[in-house]
Design a protein around this motif. Structure first.
Motif, mmCIF file in Angstrom:
data_model
loop_
_atom_site.group_PDB
_atom_site.id
_atom_site.type_symbol
_atom_site.label_atom_id
_atom_site.label_comp_id
_atom_site.label_asym_id
_atom_site.label_seq_id
_atom_site.Cartn_x
_atom_site.Cartn_y
_atom_site.Cartn_z
ATOM 1 N N ARG A 175 4.322 0.030 8.288
ATOM 2 C CA ARG A 175 3.329 1.420 7.981
ATOM 3 C C ARG A 175 3.568 1.819 6.247
ATOM 4 O O ARG A 175 4.887 1.435 6.283
ATOM 5 C CB ARG A 175 3.862 1.933 9.543
ATOM 6 C CG ARG A 175 4.349 1.736 10.682
ATOM 7 C CD ARG A 175 3.905 3.043 11.666
ATOM 8 N NE ARG A 175 5.585 3.642 11.193
ATOM 9 C CZ ARG A 175 6.034 4.746 12.228
ATOM 10 N NH1 ARG A 175 5.041 5.108 12.809
ATOM 11 N NH2 ARG A 175 6.919 5.228 12.145
ATOM 12 N N GLN A 180 -2.310 -1.346 7.535
ATOM 13 C CA GLN A 180 -1.809 -0.970 8.454
ATOM 14 C C GLN A 180 -1.085 0.805 7.491
ATOM 15 O O GLN A 180 -0.127 1.512 8.007
ATOM 16 C CB GLN A 180 -0.446 -1.286 8.460
ATOM 17 C CG GLN A 180 -0.512 -2.143 9.489
ATOM 18 C CD GLN A 180 -0.734 -2.129 10.628
ATOM 19 O OE1 GLN A 180 -0.151 -0.677 11.292
ATOM 20 N NE2 GLN A 180 -1.542 -2.553 10.551
ATOM 21 N N THR A 181 -2.273 1.101 6.446
ATOM 22 C CA THR A 181 -1.690 2.424 6.166
ATOM 23 C C THR A 181 -2.635 3.161 5.708
ATOM 24 O O THR A 181 -3.672 3.705 5.955
ATOM 25 C CB THR A 181 -2.261 2.137 4.216
ATOM 26 O OG1 THR A 181 -0.980 1.068 3.551
ATOM 27 C CG2 THR A 181 -1.639 2.822 2.808
ATOM 28 N N ARG A 235 -6.126 1.423 7.124
ATOM 29 C CA ARG A 235 -5.767 2.353 8.832
ATOM 30 C C ARG A 235 -6.164 3.839 9.157
ATOM 31 O O ARG A 235 -6.972 4.373 9.968
ATOM 32 C CB ARG A 235 -4.868 2.761 9.581
ATOM 33 C CG ARG A 235 -4.385 2.969 10.590
ATOM 34 C CD ARG A 235 -3.473 2.345 10.909
ATOM 35 N NE ARG A 235 -2.543 4.332 11.225
ATOM 36 C CZ ARG A 235 -3.510 5.262 12.048
ATOM 37 N NH1 ARG A 235 -3.675 4.773 13.236
ATOM 38 N NH2 ARG A 235 -2.520 6.265 12.314
ATOM 39 N N ARG A 253 -1.850 6.737 15.360
ATOM 40 C CA ARG A 253 -1.671 5.544 15.968
ATOM 41 C C ARG A 253 -0.663 5.097 16.760
ATOM 42 O O ARG A 253 -1.212 4.029 18.238
ATOM 43 C CB ARG A 253 0.110 4.893 14.563
ATOM 44 C CG ARG A 253 -0.392 5.249 13.754
ATOM 45 C CD ARG A 253 1.306 4.758 12.567
ATOM 46 N NE ARG A 253 0.642 3.975 10.761
ATOM 47 C CZ ARG A 253 0.208 3.295 11.415
ATOM 48 N NH1 ARG A 253 0.597 2.268 11.578
ATOM 49 N NH2 ARG A 253 0.610 3.148 9.522
#
Length: 167
Positions: A15, A73-74, A99, A158
């Motif tokens: 993450r 994943q950012t 993301r 998330r």
């Protein structure tokens, strides 16, 4: 936990939280994100705004979106919606297919990023990926509260949860 023992942040995988533009909210976002196990990065394209400013929080400070290491994943949070670079920076973020992307701003005011991105020829579907307002609706007023509500919203998203007190 014994008194005086420092706990390490949990490892939540790859993450990353990228705060765009130096601001008091960005400072809190970076600190809280690092404590929550995010790799925390500040993107500030204007080096003059960092002159003499200590960077006690975050893992990295870079001058461009390309140098931030954006991945799927950012999560990206733009902390100043009035900067002249807003359109070009957001265009570059959207190209990276992160993301999540959000821009701080009150829902009572017209979003500055939409016309800026349209002027750069960004497709309306890509513009729609930008969240605004951001964070959970907790009545945030201070930079720390805004950062807290933003990170809580990102964690809820998330984890496919609605946030708030609904379980």
């Amino acid at each position: 936990m014994r008194h005086g023992t420092r706990r390490t942040a949990p490892d939540h995988g790859p993450r990353t939280l990228v705060a765009i533009f130096e601001s008091p909210v960005a400072d809190h976002l970076l600190r809280f994100a690092a404590d929550l196990g995010f790799r925390a990065v500040l993107v500030e394209p204007n080096p003059q705004l960092l002159a003499g400013t200590p960077r006690p929080h975050g893992d990295q400070t870079v001058s461009s979106v390309d140098a931030a290491g954006l991945t799927a994943q950012t999560d990206v949070v733009v902390t100043d919606h009035d900067r002249p670079e807003l359109g070009t920076v957001l265009r570059d973020v959207l190209k990276a297919k992160t993301r999540w992307v959000g821009v701080m701003g009150s829902p009572r005011h017209a979003p500055q990023h939409v016309p800026a991105l349209q002027a750069l020829g960004v497709d309306d579907g890509e513009i729609a990926r930008v969240h605004r307002p951001i964070g959970l609706n907790i009545g945030s007023k201070t930079p720390a509260e805004i950062a807290l509500s933003t990170l809580a919203g990102l964690i809820a998203d998330r984890n496919a949860r609605p946030g708030g007190f609904t379980f």
